[in-house]
Motif scaffolding. Sequence first.
Motif, mmCIF file in Angstrom:
data_model
loop_
_atom_site.group_PDB
_atom_site.id
_atom_site.type_symbol
_atom_site.label_atom_id
_atom_site.label_comp_id
_atom_site.label_asym_id
_atom_site.label_seq_id
_atom_site.Cartn_x
_atom_site.Cartn_y
_atom_site.Cartn_z
ATOM 1 N N ARG A 1 0.863 -1.178 0.000
ATOM 2 C CA ARG A 1 0.000 0.000 0.000
ATOM 3 C C ARG A 1 0.903 1.233 0.000
ATOM 4 O O ARG A 1 1.927 1.261 0.684
ATOM 5 C CB ARG A 1 -0.899 0.004 1.234
ATOM 6 N N CYS A 2 0.531 2.239 -0.749
ATOM 7 C CA CYS A 2 1.376 3.422 -0.901
ATOM 8 C C CYS A 2 1.634 4.083 0.448
ATOM 9 O O CYS A 2 0.689 4.397 1.181
ATOM 10 C CB CYS A 2 0.711 4.418 -1.847
ATOM 11 N N PRO A 3 2.912 4.337 0.809
ATOM 12 C CA PRO A 3 3.203 5.020 2.075
ATOM 13 C C PRO A 3 2.928 6.514 2.011
ATOM 14 O O PRO A 3 3.024 7.197 3.032
ATOM 15 C CB PRO A 3 4.700 4.745 2.276
ATOM 16 N N GLY A 4 2.601 7.022 0.828
ATOM 17 C CA GLY A 4 2.409 8.452 0.671
ATOM 18 C C GLY A 4 0.971 8.914 0.793
ATOM 19 O O GLY A 4 0.651 10.036 0.373
ATOM 20 N N GLU A 5 0.093 8.097 1.366
ATOM 21 C CA GLU A 5 -1.296 8.535 1.505
ATOM 22 C C GLU A 5 -1.403 9.778 2.387
ATOM 23 O O GLU A 5 -2.219 10.664 2.128
ATOM 24 C CB GLU A 5 -2.154 7.405 2.064
ATOM 25 N N GLY A 6 -0.584 9.841 3.434
ATOM 26 C CA GLY A 6 -0.596 11.032 4.279
ATOM 27 C C GLY A 6 -0.162 12.271 3.517
ATOM 28 O O GLY A 6 -0.684 13.371 3.744
ATOM 29 N N VAL A 7 0.790 12.098 2.603
ATOM 30 C CA VAL A 7 1.217 13.213 1.751
ATOM 31 C C VAL A 7 0.056 13.658 0.868
ATOM 32 O O VAL A 7 -0.227 14.854 0.742
ATOM 33 C CB VAL A 7 2.425 12.801 0.895
ATOM 34 N N ALA A 8 -0.632 12.700 0.245
ATOM 35 C CA ALA A 8 -1.761 13.040 -0.620
ATOM 36 C C ALA A 8 -2.829 13.815 0.152
ATOM 37 O O ALA A 8 -3.324 14.847 -0.308
ATOM 38 C CB ALA A 8 -2.351 11.775 -1.230
#
Length: 443
Positions: free
Chosen positions: A387-394
């Motif tokens: 799962r993408c670790p950048g969801e918080g960034v998005a």
Amino acid sequence: MTTSIAPPRPIPRDPQVDSSLALLADPYRFIATRCREHGSDVFEARLLLRPTLCLTGPEAARLFYDGDRFARSGAAPEALRATLFGEGGVQGLDGERHRHRKALFMRLTAPDAVQALAATVRQAWRRAAAGWTPGQPVVLYDAAREVFTRAVCTWAGVPLPEAEVRQRTRQLSLLFDGAGALGLPHLKARRARHAADAWAHSLVEAVRSEAGAPAHETALTCIAHHRDPDGELLPAPVAAVELLNLLRPTVAVAVYAVLAAHALHQQPGQREALLQATPEDAPMAMACFIHEVRRYYPFFPAVAARTRRSFTWNGYEFPAGRRVLLDLYGTNHDARAWQTPGAFRPERFRPDRRAVERPGSERTGPPEQRPYSFVPQGGGQPSHHHRCPGEGVAESLMKQTLQFLLHELHYTLPPQDLSIDMSRLPALPRDRLVLVPQGAVLR
């Protein structure tokens, strides 16, 4: 007394000789539509002349993220490896090597780091708007890509001379905006990958050539000095790919920024609800709105893996070594997990203190309670699944964009085509959402 074991059921097959063109014509709805036609959560199709199993739904997503049954190495089509992902990056790793490399990205996208990036984005939006002429149209998609390019390079410690801003914005954008295209757009994406790889490689080598420890740690220095489990530095070309795996997805959030702005204007009452929220409720209202944008709108259509071994699931025999696609958009709209999935309802993400499954209704709650039904950027857990670790960034960049549009900018929307082009990868409003600034940015 003997018991008989039912033989595996044959997996339904798409009747077309090759379904690649059908997939490209409707990439977000292809899998779910065919699954409904076959009455099954799995069917087989030939895609790019290769037998491929297509899955949809939360139960299928849970299966897909079983690391004992599925691997990522060699699963992505060559066209995506040559544009979107690059060679040797975290997306194609498995097992301990994946967990170790993923830990690097989890550290780079930790809450404190995301907060710092958000502050940089906020200033970048203000700087951009200061250069806009009142009454002159601005294409929000173009503006967001440049804003996010400037911000992520500043935050990551990547030198970005003013003369290179448009060039790097275009290169990073083509990695995701041309990867799924055909013909000339795809060739442009390949050329952009080659140029971006060379740029990132030079950045990594420059960091490694510096004597002593860096004056301060940045994302660029972390990646340049990262060591895999064997204790060796990443090969410079692989480190360059991982640097782009940080920069590219951040710029790609421009898609979500435009879709969030689209929802402000197309979904009845949403702008007013956010503006009228009390100070106590405003953070929850904003978070739920952002979650629903990510569920409701298309972003990635599917993700790929391959079976490690043969196994049986729901009576179907999965052969070893078969490419598998998991339908992300269809799973986010699966009526078995979401009540009225075609409606835009941010309140579905509010915590439900009763936490009771009610027949005919959906259980409300935050995304972390839905790891296999809320899958806009993959399923499972970011720390140890793909799962993408950048969801918080998005989410953070979407929040900064919405706050800018809601509270800092006077603008109108001129007549334009705001319908979502579902044949495009990534899907966007057909006119990319044009706004007209009406005055100075409010302070």
